[in-house]
Each structure stands twice: as structure tokens, then as C-alpha cells.
Design an enzyme around this catalytic site. Structure first.
Site, PDB file in Angstrom:
ATOM      1  CE1 TYR A 166       3.040   8.657  -0.802  1.00  0.00           C
ATOM      2  CE2 TYR A 166       2.508   9.155  -3.085  1.00  0.00           C
ATOM      3  CZ  TYR A 166       2.752   9.576  -1.802  1.00  0.00           C
ATOM      4  OH  TYR A 166       2.705  10.912  -1.497  1.00  0.00           O
TER       5      TYR A 166
ATOM      6  CB  SER B  27      -0.248  11.791  -4.640  1.00  0.00           C
ATOM      7  OG  SER B  27       0.909  11.509  -5.387  1.00  0.00           O
TER       8      SER B  27
END
Length: 251
Positions: A156, A143
Site C-alpha cells: 500500500y 495517502s
């Protein structure tokens, strides 16, 4: 040249492959000739039909990746159904947003279990199979938050930082066995997970201003990178993360 990217006869497993980025990656791999196993909590027949429309076999297996202890059985089921696993795409992920001073432990544990623990242990179990068969391709979804911290998403960010780092560690050990472990780091993608950002007029404008390509990404933008990393064209690429981000990181 086309043979370098030909996945005919390969079996690809895509987690979270019934919607969003995972479905588009699965369709991309199928378009290159791979048979596809989709693993998700809920299997959507329409997604499997889209994959099959590429002229390949597509199988859906319902599984909650938060259940890390059951991954041995999942891998055995896939191999029993398909005979082998040539390509693993760890795409499934969850997101929870809270200010860090208020972040609940149950949400932290959920994000880490699905985004990091399940990814590592699925790599471990499928990687063992690939080592035994003499070759394999593992693609983990990192990510932008593998690179920076964001706001209100500490779990996250931690999970995606872990994915990028342990992918390098696995690559160091498994390259000699002709098992490639690499990552794709999607940029800001127009997905359900980012719906709050897209709806936030101020943040949307800020994000678009930072993206040289001038738009949010789509799942189709990831297909080329996924086919490359799944194919013989990437045989000498190990432990690397390809950012498919419209130029965001280079800004």
C-alpha cells in the site's frame, strides 16, 4: 466567486464511488452541479440515489479495476454514455496487511494493480481524451502512506507513493494542455479500511494524539478539496498533493 466552484454541465467519473470516501466525494461533486459516473465492482442503487438527490444525473458502471487491460473499453463506454469526461477521481483502492517478511506476491500484485497500475493507465486513457477536448481535471487519491512507510503495509505504501510521484510526472507533461493532475492525501479517516486501527484501543489513542484536530476524518471532509481541484478555481494548480489530515503532517 461561486462560479469558480460551479461544476454544472461537467461530467465527473469517480472510481470506488459507491461507498466510503468515494461516495462522499461523488456526492460533493454532484452538490456543485456535476453529473457523475460511478465505477465500482458492485453498483449500489442507494448510492446512486444519494448522488441523484443533488439534482444531477448519476450512472453506475460495474467494473473490476484489477483488470487493467480492459480500461480502453471502460473509457469508451463512459464517453459513449455521457459524451465526455471533464473530471476523473481515482479513488478506488485496496489494502492488504502482512509482515513484510511474509507478504504474499499475490497480495502485492493485487494492491499494485488496483492502487497504482489502474490509476496510471486510467489517467493515461482519460488524459488523452481531455487533451483532445482542451481541458480536464484529474484528482488522484494519495495517502499519508505516500509520505511515510507504516507497518505491515509495504504494498500500500509503495502504491500510494507511486500515485503521488507519477501524478507530478503527468502534470509536467499535461499542464500545457490545460489538464490539471493533482492529488488529495486523506489523513486517518473513519472508513471500513481503517476499522482494525479504530478498534485497536492503543493505536487509536496514539493516532488521535497526533492529530491536532482531535478526531478521525470523514468523507465529507474531502468534499471541499475535491470540488476545488475539479473546478476552475484550481486552474493554475498542477502536480500538487493536498493533505486533508486534520493537521497530522504538520505535527
Amino acid at each position: 466567486m461561486n462560479k469558480l466552484f460551479d461544476l454544472t454541465g461537467k461530467v465527473a467519473v469517480v472510481t470506488g464511488g459507491t461507498r466510503g470516501l468515494g461516495k462522499d466525494i461523488a456526492i460533493g461533486l454532484a452538490s456543485a452541479g456535476a453529473d457523475v459516473v460511478v465505477v465500482a465492482r458492485t453498483i449500489k442503487d442507494e448510492a446512486l440515489e444519494e448522488i441523484r438527490s443533488q439534482g444531477v444525473k448519476a450512472v453506475g458502471i460495474s467494473y473490476d479495476l484489477g483488470d487493467v487491460d480492459g480500461l480502453d473499453g471502460l473509457v469508451e463506454q463512459i464517453i459513449g454514455e455521457m459524451g465526455k469526461i471533464d473530471i476523473l477521481v481515482n479513488n478506488a483502492g485496496v489494502q492488504r496487511r502482512h509482515p513484510s517478511v511474509e507478504f504474499p506476491k499475490e497480495d502485492w500484485d493485487l494492491v499494485m494493480d488496483v492502487n497504482a497500475n489502474a490509476v496510471f493507465f486510467l489517467c493515461q486513457k482519460v488524459g488523452k481524451h481531455m487533451i483532445e477536448q482542451g481541458k480536464g481535471k484529474i484528482i488522484n487519491l494519495a495517502s499519508m502512506l505516500s509520505y511515510f512507510g507504516g507497518f505491515t503495509v509495504p504494498a500500500y505504501a509503495a502504491s500510494k507513493g507511486a500515485v503521488m510521484q507519477f501524478s507530478k510526472a503527468l502534470a509536467n507533461e499535461w499542464a500545457k494542455h490545460r489538464v490539471n493532475v493533482n492529488c488529495i492525501a486523506p489523513g486517518y479517516m473513519a472508513t471500513e479500511m481503517n476499522s482494525a486501527l479504530i478498534a485497536d484501543e492503543t493505536r487509536n489513542k496514539e493516532i488521535l494524539a497526533r492529530i491536532p484536530a482531535g478526531r478521525w476524518g470523514t468523507g465529507e471532509d474531502l468534499q471541499g478539496a475535491a470540488i476545488f481541484l475539479a473546478s476552475d478555481a484550481s486552474d493554475y494548480l498542477h502536480g500538487f498533493t493536498i493533505a486533508v489530515d486534520g493537521g497530522y503532517l504538520g505535527r
